[in-house]
Design a protein around this motif. Structure first.
Motif, mmCIF file in Angstrom:
data_model
loop_
_atom_site.group_PDB
_atom_site.id
_atom_site.type_symbol
_atom_site.label_atom_id
_atom_site.label_comp_id
_atom_site.label_asym_id
_atom_site.label_seq_id
_atom_site.Cartn_x
_atom_site.Cartn_y
_atom_site.Cartn_z
ATOM 1 N N LEU A 14 -4.540 6.559 -11.590
ATOM 2 C CA LEU A 14 -4.480 6.464 -10.135
ATOM 3 C C LEU A 14 -3.178 5.840 -9.671
ATOM 4 C CD1 LEU A 14 -8.101 5.151 -9.456
ATOM 5 C CD2 LEU A 14 -7.324 7.454 -9.984
ATOM 6 N N GLY A 15 -2.261 5.626 -10.591
ATOM 7 C CA GLY A 15 -1.054 4.877 -10.281
ATOM 8 C C GLY A 15 -0.036 5.652 -9.463
ATOM 9 N N TYR A 16 1.054 4.977 -9.163
ATOM 10 C CA TYR A 16 2.106 5.531 -8.327
ATOM 11 C C TYR A 16 3.373 4.734 -8.567
ATOM 12 C CZ TYR A 16 0.577 1.486 -5.721
ATOM 13 O OH TYR A 16 0.225 0.210 -5.382
ATOM 14 N N GLY A 17 4.480 5.310 -8.173
ATOM 15 C CA GLY A 17 5.734 4.586 -8.200
ATOM 16 C C GLY A 17 6.352 4.516 -9.578
ATOM 17 N N ALA A 18 7.051 3.424 -9.872
ATOM 18 C CA ALA A 18 7.851 3.297 -11.086
ATOM 19 C C ALA A 18 7.272 2.307 -12.090
ATOM 20 C CB ALA A 18 9.275 2.873 -10.713
ATOM 21 N N ALA A 19 5.989 1.972 -11.976
ATOM 22 C CA ALA A 19 5.405 1.001 -12.908
ATOM 23 C C ALA A 19 5.484 1.503 -14.348
ATOM 24 C CB ALA A 19 3.957 0.699 -12.525
ATOM 25 N N TYR A 20 5.223 2.782 -14.550
ATOM 26 C CA TYR A 20 5.272 3.322 -15.908
ATOM 27 C C TYR A 20 6.677 3.180 -16.490
ATOM 28 C CZ TYR A 20 4.689 6.537 -19.818
ATOM 29 O OH TYR A 20 4.651 7.089 -21.075
ATOM 30 N N GLU A 21 7.696 3.597 -15.724
ATOM 31 C CA GLU A 21 9.075 3.508 -16.213
ATOM 32 C C GLU A 21 9.473 2.061 -16.489
ATOM 33 O OE1 GLU A 21 8.075 5.301 -13.693
ATOM 34 O OE2 GLU A 21 9.144 7.213 -13.532
ATOM 35 N N ALA A 22 9.071 1.168 -15.593
ATOM 36 C CA ALA A 22 9.462 -0.237 -15.748
ATOM 37 C C ALA A 22 8.870 -0.850 -17.013
ATOM 38 C CB ALA A 22 9.027 -1.039 -14.523
ATOM 39 N N GLY A 43 -8.561 4.171 -2.150
ATOM 40 C CA GLY A 43 -8.416 2.724 -2.050
ATOM 41 C C GLY A 43 -7.151 2.230 -2.720
ATOM 42 N N ALA A 44 -6.857 2.783 -3.904
ATOM 43 C CA ALA A 44 -5.663 2.364 -4.643
ATOM 44 C C ALA A 44 -4.394 2.734 -3.898
ATOM 45 C CB ALA A 44 -5.662 3.003 -6.033
ATOM 46 N N ARG A 45 -4.404 3.888 -3.228
ATOM 47 C CA ARG A 45 -3.191 4.384 -2.597
ATOM 48 C C ARG A 45 -2.981 3.879 -1.173
ATOM 49 N NH1 ARG A 45 -1.164 9.085 -5.076
ATOM 50 N NH2 ARG A 45 -1.432 8.830 -7.315
ATOM 51 N N TYR A 46 -4.062 3.601 -0.450
ATOM 52 C CA TYR A 46 -3.916 3.396 0.987
ATOM 53 C C TYR A 46 -4.317 2.032 1.516
ATOM 54 C CZ TYR A 46 -2.805 8.259 1.234
ATOM 55 O OH TYR A 46 -2.173 9.455 1.049
ATOM 56 N N ILE A 47 -5.223 1.333 0.861
ATOM 57 C CA ILE A 47 -5.650 0.037 1.392
ATOM 58 C C ILE A 47 -4.595 -1.000 1.030
ATOM 59 C CG2 ILE A 47 -7.422 -1.729 1.385
ATOM 60 C CD1 ILE A 47 -8.152 0.993 2.711
ATOM 61 N N SER A 48 -4.039 -1.621 2.061
ATOM 62 C CA SER A 48 -2.912 -2.538 1.882
ATOM 63 C C SER A 48 -3.410 -3.977 1.779
ATOM 64 C CB SER A 48 -1.949 -2.426 3.072
ATOM 65 O OG SER A 48 -1.511 -1.101 3.239
ATOM 66 N N PRO A 49 -3.215 -4.614 0.626
ATOM 67 C CA PRO A 49 -3.568 -6.034 0.517
ATOM 68 C C PRO A 49 -2.548 -6.894 1.251
ATOM 69 C CG PRO A 49 -2.559 -5.277 -1.512
ATOM 70 C CD PRO A 49 -2.656 -4.073 -0.619
ATOM 71 N N GLY A 87 0.056 11.030 -1.086
ATOM 72 C CA GLY A 87 0.594 9.947 -0.296
ATOM 73 C C GLY A 87 0.238 8.567 -0.798
ATOM 74 N N VAL A 88 0.864 7.578 -0.194
ATOM 75 C CA VAL A 88 0.670 6.195 -0.606
ATOM 76 C C VAL A 88 0.624 5.247 0.583
ATOM 77 C CG1 VAL A 88 1.619 6.401 -2.927
ATOM 78 C CG2 VAL A 88 3.169 6.114 -1.011
ATOM 79 N N GLY A 89 0.477 5.789 1.782
ATOM 80 C CA GLY A 89 0.299 4.941 2.947
ATOM 81 C C GLY A 89 1.436 3.975 3.183
ATOM 82 N N ARG A 90 1.085 2.733 3.542
ATOM 83 C CA ARG A 90 2.089 1.750 3.934
ATOM 84 C C ARG A 90 2.892 1.210 2.749
ATOM 85 N NH1 ARG A 90 -0.683 -2.425 8.027
ATOM 86 N NH2 ARG A 90 -2.594 -2.005 6.869
ATOM 87 N N MET A 91 2.506 1.575 1.530
ATOM 88 C CA MET A 91 3.273 1.115 0.374
ATOM 89 C C MET A 91 4.695 1.661 0.412
ATOM 90 S SD MET A 91 0.548 1.108 -2.728
ATOM 91 C CE MET A 91 -0.288 2.600 -2.216
ATOM 92 N N LEU A 92 4.877 2.844 0.993
ATOM 93 C CA LEU A 92 6.231 3.399 1.101
ATOM 94 C C LEU A 92 7.095 2.516 1.991
ATOM 95 C CD1 LEU A 92 8.358 5.564 0.617
ATOM 96 C CD2 LEU A 92 7.383 6.859 2.514
ATOM 97 N N GLN A 93 6.509 2.014 3.068
ATOM 98 C CA GLN A 93 7.269 1.137 3.965
ATOM 99 C C GLN A 93 7.744 -0.103 3.216
ATOM 100 O OE1 GLN A 93 4.799 0.292 7.381
ATOM 101 N NE2 GLN A 93 4.061 2.390 7.487
#
Length: 580
Positions: A255-263, A391-397, A562-568
């Motif tokens: 369910l991941g996103y972004g560059a966590a895998y590369e990092a 939830g993983a992609r859109y709910i912003s903690p 999409g990833v919601g507000r995480m892009l911001q």
């Protein structure tokens, strides 16, 4: 003054341990305990419609408060229903005491009506599971069960025959001091010395964080800033580490996103902080790895380790921060931040195709609007399946919100029962159940519990009339979807028939208003949103193992949308990267 019976003494000990509620379904062998609760003003009996709900609710209460919570089931089939929720609580490290009432003590082992052996049955999903066989044994055994649940962060089960519960309690039973909180654990000096040396010698360090970073946000940020480290997280670490994080590179896993895998794969040293992330195919095999965890059994069971550090994450970082050399070179961090932002920009393209006009409604749009209109301190309980994705992609903690789900056990139908437990802790706090139609209908009877207790839980139902995640697994495996379709009622009409607020949403333009109306409603409410079952875009190269086993061996983004507000946040972090 009438002599106290064992059931009354049992309830008094629970109250002394801080238990406020006992969730369950009444039944003959349990009746003495329920009656003792009725006569004790310091504790409430919460009557649910299914014992599985009782265990999920207790687990959620324990996760929200950090204190011991309790549930109960009557003999045989009654307490057996607790088992799925107890597995979830145990794997979520939630301190829960379960009372499994039992058949008459004289009949145990003789094949009596409804006979089971709860002390054996619950052994795998508890730290402690024992049978009370005499009144004199009860106080010490219950105290021991509580110490195990609180001290080891998990489930304890006490089996109590109904006849023993009704017997007179022993006089002058000693009141043992009860553990109600856990200590912090500092690693040994030798491990700290070795970890400092590894960090100072590494050119590129990545931190990967799990739920063990709860309460350590400030320390993680200070540490990452000092060693110029990207910070990724697992799903259970999201609520504790993603917010206010200028080093964020996203989440790893299916369910991941972004560059966590590369990092995690392009560093020299990967430090796992408070995570028992189970999907080892996402973890590298050719970099140095150190792991910090307060539970020693977690150390090294997912990947090979160069250093195992037994300790609390916050205390460990407090030891490390003043000792590690501050790194000046942030090229690796900046490159990962750019990769992260670029990855999110690419994903968002799949989310910008007229989603506010698309019918059936895109579930991504529902989650994005929900994230915007929900309170800043809301509690979100999230069903397993596709709701996990949204939830993983859109709910912003943000440090105040809570995000709870069956993230380790992976059970269906968890969201509504967890919302019940979360709401009982604070009736004034907004609690939102992100439910799938499959999960909701599985334990739908406990929607009546919301009505019975006038709990203001808001159920947002992602209704795609299918078991979406299972359908995805079948498609990826090259199988035709079969047995995944649900024939559903108008759930909003069902909610209204139960006495709650209910509204059905079929057009995107009606969604924001429907959610706001539900949130303004003083009591329980359900928003039945008809969503697109074909919202997922399946990449052309993905193996069955990647989905069914949640093991992804490449950095490809599997689920678009999409990833919601995480892009911001990613864009903001990228703007802060120093320019030469």
């Amino acid at each position: 003054m009438a002599k106290q019976n064992v059931a009354e003494q049992f309830v008094d000990i629970l109250v002394r341990a801080g238990v406020k509620r006992l969730y369950g379904v009444v039944g003959d062998s349990l009746n003495p305990v329920v009656d003792a609760v009725r006569r004790n003003a310091a504790i409430d009996w919460i009557h649910v419609r299914h014992e599985e709900t009782a265990a999920f609710a207790a687990g959620a209460e324990a996760q929200i408060t950090g204190r011991l919570a309790a549930c109960a089931g009557s003999c045989g089939p009654g307490n057996l229903h607790l088992i799925n929720g107890l597995y979830d609580a145990h794997r979520s490290m939630a301190p829960v005491l379960a009372l499994a009432s039992h058949i008459p003590s004289s009949e145990i082992g003789l094949g009596y009506f409804q006979e089971t052996h709860p002390d054996r049955l619950f052994a795998e999903c508890s730290h402690y599971s024992e049978l009370i066989s005499s009144p004199k044994q009860m106080p010490r055994l219950l105290d021991t069960a509580i110490q195990n649940a609180v001290g080891r962060s998990g489930v304890s089960v006490v089996a109590l025959p109904g006849d023993i519960a009704d017997e007179p309690a022993p006089e002058k039973a000693a009141e043992t001091a009860i553990v109600t909180s856990r200590p912090t654990v500092r690693p040994g000096d030798a491990e700290i010395d070795r970890l400092v040396k590894m960090i100072d010698e590494a050119g590129k360090v990545t931190l990967f964080c799990g739920s063990g970073t709860a309460g350590a946000h400030a320390e993680v940020m200070e540490f990452a800033g000092r060693i110029k480290s990207p910070v990724g997280h697992a799903l259970r670490g999201k609520e504790f580490i993603q917010y206010d994080n200028p080093y964020d590179v996203g989440m790893s896993g299916l369910l991941g996103y972004g560059a966590a895998y590369e990092a995690t794969h392009e560093c020299d040293l990967l430090i796992l902080l408070g995570t028992d992330f189970p999907y080892n195919a996402f973890l590298p095999t050719d970099v140095k790895i150190a792991q910090v965890d307060v539970r020693p059994e977690n150390l090294g069971r997912r990947s090979r380790l160069d250093l195992a550090v037994w300790g609390d994450v916050r205390e460990t970082l407090r030891c490390l921060i003043p000792r590690v050399k501050e790194k000046k070179n942030r090229r690796f961090l900046d490159r990962m931040l750019k990769k992260h932002a670029d990855a999110l920009e690419g994903v968002v393209k799949a989310y910008t195709r007229k989603v506010d006009k698309h019918v059936p409604i895109h579930p991504e749009y529902v989650a994005a609007v929900l994230d915007e209109v929900a309170d800043d301190d809301a509690v979100f309980t999230i069903d397993t399946g596709m709701c996990n994705v949204w939830g993983a992609r859109y709910i912003s903690p943000n440090g105040r919100r809570r995000i709870i789900g069956s993230f380790s056990h992976g059970s269906m139908a968890n969201a509504l029962p967890m919302a019940i437990g979360a709401q009982f802790t604070d009736r004034g706090r907004q609690v939102v159940s992100m439910s799938g139609d499959g999960g909701f209908s599985m334990l739908m009877g406990d929607f009546l519990t919301l009505v019975q207790y006038d709990l203001p839980v808001k159920v947002v139902l992602f209704n795609n009339s299918s078991l979406g995640m299972v359908e995805l697994e079948m498609l990826v495996a090259g199988l035709p979807s079969y047995g995944t379709a649900n024939t559903n009622p108008d759930f909003a009409a069902v909610a209204r028939a139960c006495g709650a607020h209910g509204v059905r949403v079929e057009r995107p333009k009606d969604l924001p208003g429907a959610l706001k109306d539900a949130f303004r409603h003083k009591g329980p409410a359900l928003v039945d949103v008809v969503t697109d079952p074909n919202a997922l875009s399946i990449p052309p190269k993905i193996s069955a193992e990647m989905v069914t086993g949640f093991a992804l061996s490449a950095s490809k983004i599997v689920l678009e949308g999409g990833v919601g507000r995480m892009l911001q946040m990613a864009r903001s972090n990228l703007r802060n990267v120093p320019r030469p």
